[in-house]
Design an enzyme around this catalytic site. Structure first.
Site, short mmCIF file in Angstrom:
data_model
loop_
_atom_site.label_atom_id
_atom_site.label_comp_id
_atom_site.label_asym_id
_atom_site.label_seq_id
_atom_site.Cartn_x
_atom_site.Cartn_y
_atom_site.Cartn_z
N ASP A 1 -10.10 37.67 -85.41
CA ASP A 1 -8.95 36.82 -85.10
C ASP A 1 -8.70 36.90 -83.60
O ASP A 1 -8.58 37.99 -83.02
CB ASP A 1 -7.72 37.32 -85.87
CG ASP A 1 -6.52 36.41 -85.72
OD1 ASP A 1 -6.45 35.64 -84.75
OD2 ASP A 1 -5.63 36.47 -86.59
N CYS B 1 -8.72 19.92 -76.68
CA CYS B 1 -9.08 18.52 -76.92
C CYS B 1 -7.82 17.74 -77.34
O CYS B 1 -7.84 17.01 -78.33
CB CYS B 1 -10.18 18.39 -77.97
SG CYS B 1 -9.80 19.15 -79.56
#
Length: 594
Positions: free
Chosen positions: A357, A510
């Site tokens: 993680d 993005c």
């Protein structure tokens, strides 16, 4: 609110003069119900949450955001191929692709275009050629394969037989894919194999409870009348026509395969599925530039924090000539396997993959005292990591799901219940879930010591509001975008700890959301005084947004300050470069003692 600067230098295209509606309950009914000639066209509009819409209007201005919103509904009109220079070259790849790629006329201008050309096509000897090498210095190993669109499709005088597909299926078709069976939602009665069918898309609608969905049962029969499901909602949402590869009954009986072979597309783009595996990788141009911005050097130790599916990881490895060490992490078992597979296909040995993680990338203090570096101990340098006697490394082995097989007690056949069949259908459509591994071994890391990497790439999970084509944005809200930003700041805090003084951090997303882009840069520079923005090479994106935003609850979101905007790269989907929306920032790490 102070309005941000325009993002890219130069003028902007506007293919469709779409109105951006504030009401989330207003859908794609952009033409009159009594105007059949315009029904079978592609003229979508994105409809945003009202508060989020106002936020973007204030950030970009009404005209600019209208262009951005329209551009997001279209695919880029070219494919960008990154060549694995350790195995091949751009010229060799072009020659191999020529007989494999169908000819698409890129010289014919659509009636919707205003004539402004893509600067990436400048200086081409043959403007109609489907291939060209990138002219940007340092990117000559990148090949552009040009497509075309939007095109008007002739559906005939009589109402055609129709297939309605899901929104995600349609977005893939607009990028060059075929219509696969799991994406088919509804079909005209009496469709037989070989029939020509018009393909339209069902976009999510908001229900009375405020939730979003498609109020249509998969397998719905279309009668060709105004009483059909989504009859008016799919006005202006026809993406082309093709040949039915199965009868109507077959499309809803089988769980995989091509349902419609697309022949005439609104956007004619090439598919590179399974072509030249290991030699090429299909990747958006800004993602390639993000790897260059990191400026990896041979022999360095680099961390890619959220690496799946491995495109930037392998790009970095190739820039390093596969010399050095790249640690690629992701919290998903299956995604780590995807990185391993891609690295193996490309023949890269410097990539080490771990399940981790990103919020736990720095190991705990009690682990540092006994820490044994799981990457450096790998003498074999294999893509699939070895097992080590390390307190920071565990091995996770998960068996693949068995969905079919043989049973001696049933003469080699296994009974599959209808419930299991439905589950398998959902898996084929949606992919494996969190607890459904495709199988394989993955090393789990407990994190890494501070200052243990020369460079870190954090291509952070984000709202993805820059990806194209996008036909739906109704679920995104101010609150959901703020939550993304909070998560990204926590990941960036981890990245800062892991980079040695003198090192580099590249942060990219993005999304077009300044709260996840410029606001993160402001947070980083204000909190860590030893960080500074660094120039990027190559630089073809535009400047960032300067200013700030004050919300109704009094929260002020600070963006860039004057003089900082030219040190980041913002890729505007409405610009002539015709890329996805993307953001790149690069930080130099000074002495942490100051």
């Amino acid at each position: 609110m102070k309005k941000g600067r325009e993002l890219l230098v130069g003028s902007y295209r506007r293919l469709h003069q779409n109105t951006i509606h504030s009401s989330p309950t207003h859908f794609h009914q952009t033409m009159s119900h009594s105007d059949p000639p315009n029904r079978y066209s592609y003229s979508p509009s994105l409809h945003w949450n009202p508060q989020l819409h106002q936020y973007f209007l204030n950030a970009y201005g009404a005209d600019h955001f209208s262009r951005i919103s329209a551009a997001l509904t279209r695919p880029s009109r070219y494919s960008c191929i990154r060549v694995n220079t350790l195995r091949s070259g751009a010229d060799a790849v072009i020659e191999k692709l020529r007989p494999l790629v169908s000819n698409v006329s890129v010289a014919v201008q659509s009636e919707f275009e205003d004539g402004e050309s893509n600067p990436l096509k400048e200086c081409l000897e043959d403007a109609s050629a489907p291939f060209s090498k990138c002219k940007i210095p340092g990117l000559d190993y990148v090949v552009f394969v040009w497509g075309s669109g939007p095109h008007r499709i002739g559906y005939g005088e009589a109402p055609p037989k129709e297939v309605i597909v899901s929104r995600k299926c349609a977005e893939a078709v607009l990028r060059g894919a075929q219509v696969y069976v799991p994406g088919v939602m509804a079909c005209s009665a009496h469709v037989e194999k070989g029939d020509t069918v018009a393909v339209s898309v069902a976009v999510e609608q908001q229900g009375a409870d405020g939730g979003w969905g498609i109020p249509m049962t998969r397998g719905t029969v279309l009668q060709g009348s105004e009483t059909d499901a989504y009859y008016f909602e799919r006005n202006g949402l026809y993406i082309g026509q093709g040949t039915a590869m199965l009868s109507r009954a077959g499309m809803f009986r089988v769980s995989e395969g091509v349902g419609v072979d697309m022949k005439d597309r609104v956007y004619d783009l090439h598919s590179f599925h399974n072509l030249l595996e290991g030699e090429i990788f299909l990747q958006n141009l800004p993602s390639i530039i993000a790897a260059h911005a990191l400026d990896p050097q041979r022999g360095e130790r680099i961390l890619d924090m959220c690496a799946a599916p491995g495109g930037k990881t392998t790009a970095i490895a190739i820039l390093m000539k596969d010399e050095g060490e790249i640690v690629a992490t992701d919290r998903s078992h299956n995604k780590v396997l995807d990185i391993q597979k891609l690295a193996a296909e490309m023949g890269l040995s410097c990539i080490k993959t771990f399940k981790l993680d990103a919020l736990k990338s720095v190991c705990r203090r009690d682990d540092i005292d006994t820490f044994t570096d799981p990457c450096c101990n790998n003498a074999k340098n294999d893509v699939t990591n070895q097992v080590f006697d390390s307190p920071n490394l565990e091995v996770e082995i998960v068996s693949p799901i068995v969905t079919e097989g043989k049973d001696e007690k049933t003469n080699g056949r296994v009974y599959v219940s209808k419930a299991d069949a439905r589950k398998n259908m959902r898996r084929a459509r949606n992919g494996p879930g969190r607890n459904q591994s495709v199988g394989g071994r993955v090393d789990r890391s407990k994190g890494f010591p501070p200052d243990s990497f020369d460079r870190v790439l954090l291509d952070a999970p984000c709202s993805a509001l820059g990806l194209r084509p996008r036909l739906f944005a109704g679920e995104d809200t101010i609150e959901s975008l703020r939550n993304h930003a909070k998560y990204q700041r926590r990941m960036f805090d981890q990245a800062v700890q892991l980079v040695r003084p003198g090192g580099v951090i590249v942060y990219s997303t993005c999304t077009i959301n300044p709260g996840e882009n410029e606001a993160l840069v402001r947070y980083a520079l204000d909190k860590y005084k030893y960080l500074s923005l660094a120039p990027q090479h190559p630089r073809i994106g535009g400047p960032g947004l300067v200013g700030s935003c004050e919300f109704a609850d009094g929260y002020v979101e600070e963006w860039l300050r004057p003089g900082e905007e030219e040190l980041v790269q913002r890729f505007d989907p409405s610009s002539p470069l015709d890329t996805i929306g993307f953001f790149i920032s690069k930080f130099l790490v000074g002495s942490k003692d100051t």
